[in-house]
Write an enzyme that holds these catalytic residues in place. Sequence first.
Site, PDB file in Angstrom:
ATOM      1  N   CYS A 112       9.970 -17.369  -3.546  1.00  0.00           N
ATOM      2  CA  CYS A 112      10.486 -16.166  -2.875  1.00  0.00           C
ATOM      3  C   CYS A 112      11.863 -16.389  -2.242  1.00  0.00           C
ATOM      4  O   CYS A 112      12.541 -15.421  -1.900  1.00  0.00           O
ATOM      5  CB  CYS A 112       9.496 -15.672  -1.828  1.00  0.00           C
ATOM      6  N   HIS A 251      13.442 -10.954   3.509  1.00  0.00           N
ATOM      7  CA  HIS A 251      12.466 -10.967   2.408  1.00  0.00           C
ATOM      8  C   HIS A 251      11.330 -10.009   2.775  1.00  0.00           C
ATOM      9  O   HIS A 251      10.803 -10.045   3.886  1.00  0.00           O
ATOM     10  CB  HIS A 251      11.950 -12.394   2.224  1.00  0.00           C
ATOM     11  N   ASN A 281       5.574  -7.428  -1.941  1.00  0.00           N
ATOM     12  CA  ASN A 281       6.383  -8.645  -2.044  1.00  0.00           C
ATOM     13  C   ASN A 281       6.702  -8.902  -3.520  1.00  0.00           C
ATOM     14  O   ASN A 281       5.819  -9.263  -4.292  1.00  0.00           O
ATOM     15  CB  ASN A 281       5.588  -9.804  -1.435  1.00  0.00           C
TER      16      ASN A 281
HETATM   17  C1  LIG Z   1      -2.440 -12.412   4.268  1.00  0.00           C
HETATM   18  C2  LIG Z   1      -2.322 -11.753   5.649  1.00  0.00           C
HETATM   19  C3  LIG Z   1      -1.842 -10.340   5.476  1.00  0.00           C
HETATM   20  C4  LIG Z   1      -3.690 -11.741   6.295  1.00  0.00           C
HETATM   21  O1  LIG Z   1      -3.588 -11.095   7.546  1.00  0.00           O
HETATM   22  P1  LIG Z   1      -4.394 -11.651   8.792  1.00  0.00           P
HETATM   23  O2  LIG Z   1      -4.182 -10.708   9.899  1.00  0.00           O
HETATM   24  O3  LIG Z   1      -3.984 -13.079   8.984  1.00  0.00           O
HETATM   25  O4  LIG Z   1      -5.862 -11.538   8.286  1.00  0.00           O
HETATM   26  P2  LIG Z   1      -6.934 -12.680   8.239  1.00  0.00           P
HETATM   27  O5  LIG Z   1      -6.563 -13.692   7.207  1.00  0.00           O
HETATM   28  O6  LIG Z   1      -7.150 -13.153   9.654  1.00  0.00           O
HETATM   29  O7  LIG Z   1      -8.179 -11.905   7.739  1.00  0.00           O
HETATM   30  C5  LIG Z   1      -8.871 -11.069   8.598  1.00  0.00           C
HETATM   31  C6  LIG Z   1     -10.080 -10.543   7.865  1.00  0.00           C
HETATM   32  O8  LIG Z   1      -9.654  -9.633   6.844  1.00  0.00           O
HETATM   33  C7  LIG Z   1     -10.269  -9.986   5.620  1.00  0.00           C
HETATM   34  N1  LIG Z   1      -9.386  -9.618   4.535  1.00  0.00           N
HETATM   35  C8  LIG Z   1      -8.472 -10.380   3.890  1.00  0.00           C
HETATM   36  N2  LIG Z   1      -7.871  -9.651   2.950  1.00  0.00           N
HETATM   37  C9  LIG Z   1      -8.401  -8.418   3.014  1.00  0.00           C
HETATM   38  C10 LIG Z   1      -8.181  -7.235   2.285  1.00  0.00           C
HETATM   39  N3  LIG Z   1      -7.253  -7.141   1.309  1.00  0.00           N
HETATM   40  N4  LIG Z   1      -8.890  -6.151   2.613  1.00  0.00           N
HETATM   41  C11 LIG Z   1      -9.811  -6.181   3.584  1.00  0.00           C
HETATM   42  N5  LIG Z   1     -10.089  -7.285   4.296  1.00  0.00           N
HETATM   43  C12 LIG Z   1      -9.372  -8.396   4.015  1.00  0.00           C
HETATM   44  C13 LIG Z   1     -10.516 -11.468   5.697  1.00  0.00           C
HETATM   45  O9  LIG Z   1     -11.549 -11.846   4.832  1.00  0.00           O
HETATM   46  C14 LIG Z   1     -10.887 -11.631   7.162  1.00  0.00           C
HETATM   47  O10 LIG Z   1     -12.241 -11.276   7.317  1.00  0.00           O
HETATM   48  P3  LIG Z   1     -13.182 -12.102   8.294  1.00  0.00           P
HETATM   49  O11 LIG Z   1     -12.560 -11.955   9.656  1.00  0.00           O
HETATM   50  O12 LIG Z   1     -14.506 -11.417   8.145  1.00  0.00           O
HETATM   51  O13 LIG Z   1     -13.153 -13.504   7.793  1.00  0.00           O
HETATM   52  C15 LIG Z   1      -1.349 -12.563   6.557  1.00  0.00           C
HETATM   53  O14 LIG Z   1      -1.904 -13.811   6.870  1.00  0.00           O
HETATM   54  C16 LIG Z   1      -0.010 -12.778   5.902  1.00  0.00           C
HETATM   55  O15 LIG Z   1       0.750 -11.849   5.707  1.00  0.00           O
HETATM   56  N6  LIG Z   1       0.376 -14.039   5.614  1.00  0.00           N
HETATM   57  C17 LIG Z   1       1.638 -14.356   5.015  1.00  0.00           C
HETATM   58  C18 LIG Z   1       1.540 -14.099   3.547  1.00  0.00           C
HETATM   59  C19 LIG Z   1       2.880 -14.061   2.866  1.00  0.00           C
HETATM   60  O16 LIG Z   1       3.796 -13.462   3.328  1.00  0.00           O
HETATM   61  N7  LIG Z   1       2.953 -14.707   1.701  1.00  0.00           N
HETATM   62  C20 LIG Z   1       4.070 -14.688   0.857  1.00  0.00           C
HETATM   63  C21 LIG Z   1       5.113 -15.605   1.333  1.00  0.00           C
HETATM   64  S1  LIG Z   1       6.527 -15.485   0.334  1.00  0.00           S
END
Ligand SMILES: CC(C)(COP(=O)(O)OP(=O)(O)OC[C@H]1O[C@@H](n2cnc3c(N)ncnc32)[C@H](O)[C@@H]1OP(=O)(O)O)[C@@H](O)C(=O)NCCC(=O)NCCS
Length: 328
Positions: A112, A251, A281
Site C-alpha cells: 500500500c 492512504h 482500500n
Molecule cells: C480491521 C479493523 C477494521 C477491525 O476493527 P476493530 O475495531 O479493531 O474490530 P475488532 O478486530 O476489535 O473486531 C471487533 C469484533 O467485530 C468482529 N468483526 C470483524 N470483522 C467484522 C465484520 N466485517 N463484520 C462484523 N463483525 C466483524 C470481530 O470478529 C470482533 O468480534 P468479537 O468481539 O466477537 O471477537 C481494524 O482493526 C483496522 O482497520 N485495522 C487496520 C487494517 C488496515 O488498514 N489494513 C490495511 C493496511 S494497508
Amino acid sequence: MSAGILGAGYYVPDKVLTNFDIEKLIDTSDEWIRTRTGISERRIAADSQSTSDLSIAAARSALSSAAVEPNDLDLIIVATCTPDFSMPATAAIVQAALNAKKAAAFDINAVCSGFSYALDVATNMINSGAYKKALVIGADVMSRTVDWTDRATCVLFGDGAGAVVLGDVEEGGVLGSVLGANGDGAMLLAKPIGTSQKPACDGITFPGGDKMYMNGKEVYKFAVHVMGEAAIQALDRCGLTSNDVDLFIPHQANIRIIESAAKRLDLSMDKVFVNVNRYGNTSAASIPIALAEAVEQGRVTKGSIVVTVGFGSGLTWGANVIRWTASE
Ligand SMILES: CC(C)(COP(=O)(O)OP(=O)(O)OC[C@H]1O[C@@H](n2cnc3c(N)ncnc32)[C@H](O)[C@@H]1OP(=O)(O)O)[C@@H](O)C(=O)NCCC(=O)NCCS
C-alpha cells in the site's frame, strides 16, 4: 529545474460492491463496516480485467491530462502487489499497450506504500538528469487476493488504478519524501504463498491459505502512529510545517486512521481528502486515485502544497510533499 507532476488520472472498474451486497455473502453488516472503517462501497474488476488493464486506463487518463505522448516517456513504474504475473513486470505489459517504445519499465512492490515509493524513485531518476518523462502508476486488484470468507479483511479492500506523469518543472514539484520500513512486522499483513516461500512461515500457518492474511489490530496501531509521523518528517525535510499544507492525501484504508492522522497534524478535515467511503482500500492505487480526484474537483491548484502518506504491508510507509505544478 526539478521533477514535478504534469498530470494525473485514474480508473476504477464499473462494478460497485456495496456493504449490502457483502451482507449477502458473509456474516457482516453495513452498519459494522461503516462505523469501523468508513467504507460504504468498493469497485471490483471484471473477470476479464487484470492489474495491467486498470493501469493502462489510468495511464491514458494521466497522459491526456499532462498532454504528454506515450512516445515521450522514458520511464514507466507500476507500483503493485497484485501484478498480472510474477514475471514479466506489469510495467512491461503497460509499456507495450501504450506503445511507449523509448520507456524503461519495472514494478515496485511496497504494497500500500508502493505509490509513495515509486513517486520518490521516479523523482530522483528525473532529478539525476538521466530521465525526462516518467509515468508512475499505482494499481491493484485486491479482490483477487483477499479471502472472501475472512470478514475482518475482505470488507476493507477494492480495485483501482491511479497514475501521474512526471517531468521537469520550473519551480515546485516533488519537494521531498520520506520512505521507511520495519520488516519485523512483515507477517502482520501478508500473502505468503505464490513465490519462493512455503505456506507456513516460521511456524505460523496462515488462515487464509493462498489468500491475504492480516492482523488488523496490530496494523491499525502501526498505521495510526506512522501516518502523522511520516508526514511531519517529510514536511520538516522540506522546511515546512503542517500549517503550510493545503491538502493532505492519506492512504485510504480506514476513516478512523485518517482522522487520527489529521488530528496528529492538527489539520481540520476540510484539508483532508477522503474517498475511502466509495472505493475502500485500493492499496497502491489509493493515493494516486485520490490525487487525481482532488485535481478533478479543483481541490488542488497551481501552487498548492499537497502531502501524501502511504502505509502498508512490509511494514512500509512513505510520505511525499508536492508543490502542485500542473495547471488544471
Ligand atoms: C480491521 C479493523 C477494521 C477491525 O476493527 P476493530 O475495531 O479493531 O474490530 P475488532 O478486530 O476489535 O473486531 C471487533 C469484533 O467485530 C468482529 N468483526 C470483524 N470483522 C467484522 C465484520 N466485517 N463484520 C462484523 N463483525 C466483524 C470481530 O470478529 C470482533 O468480534 P468479537 O468481539 O466477537 O471477537 C481494524 O482493526 C483496522 O482497520 N485495522 C487496520 C487494517 C488496515 O488498514 N489494513 C490495511 C493496511 S494497508
